[in-house]
Write a protein that holds these residues in place. Structure first.
Motif: not given
Length: 236
Positions: A197-210
């Motif tokens: 992931a890109t750093p920005a995408a990683w920040a979003e992914l880790t706050t999603a319910d995944l």
């Protein structure tokens, strides 16, 4: 690499896991000296190998020959160990009960769980460290609509360690799916991609319910490190 992980979606109670008998899921990657697989292909094949075992009738049937061991493994810490083999070592590993999954260039054999101190001698002698692989070219963008296992862009891990982590992430996604979605994924051959992931995408992914893998930190990285997010379309 041994990679126990803590995940809230685990079927085992966190407080009880360490008191239960400890098992490990062995995975062996074929690593011939002159024809090593591409790194991303090995990571994806390892994840599909874990899923293939979890969907096998020998596991899903309560009376299946591997069902009891898989249940015991899932009731403790979910440990996976990736070892490497070539030549005669690979042929001997292939004679043990297990499932070989192939990718574009990678071959990974997954075996039913074994006790931590009860490894078959054919597997116990195989090397763990030094499983390092490269991609000959930058992997293409994932195909639309398939699950993607996103790697943390800030962590450096060996290929063997990362193979265990992608296997963890695939397993967490499997646990979150209902029976219908599991069947659909299995019948399609478990399509998936592994990308960083890109750093920005990683920040979003880790706050999603995944599903998110948090490593116990026994090897290579600090305890509690977030390593992989499993982004399955059915979980969105």
């Amino acid at each position: 690499m041994t990679s126990p992980f803590d995940a809230p979606s685990s079927p085992a109670a966190t407080d009880d896991r360490d008191a239960n008998p400890q098992y490990v899921l062995p995975l062996v990657v074929r690593l011939e000296r002159d024809t090593p697989p591409a790194r991303t292909d090995a990571l994806e094949t390892s994840a599909r190998a874990v899923l293939t075992l979890l969907a096998d009738p020998r596991v899903t049937d309560p009376d299946g020959e591997w069902a009891e061991r898989v249940t015991a493994w899932e009731d403790a810490r979910i440990r996976k160990v990736v070892r490497r083999a070539r030549g005669g070592e690979w042929r001997k590993a292939g004679e043990l009960p297990g499932i070989t999954v192939t990718g574009e260039s990678a071959e990974v054999r997954v075996f039913p769980p074994v006790p931590l101190d009860g490894w078959p001698k054919e597997l116990a002698k195989l090397q763990v460290s030094g499983t390092d692989l490269d991609d000959p070219a930058e992997p293409a963008a994932p195909a639309p609509g398939i699950p993607v296992l996103w790697l943390n862009p800030e962590l450096e891990m060996s290929a063997g360690k990362t193979m265990a982590q992608t296997g963890h992430a695939a397993q967490l996604a499997w646990w979150r799916l209902d029976d219908t979605r599991r069947k659909e994924w299995a019948e399609a051959g478990f399509p998936l991609a592994v990308r960083t992931a890109t750093p920005a995408a990683w920040a979003e992914l880790t706050t999603a319910d995944l599903p998110l893998v948090r490593d116990a930190g026994f090897t290579e990285i600090a305890p509690g490190s977030c390593t992989v997010v499993a982004d399955h379309p059915a979980l969105r």
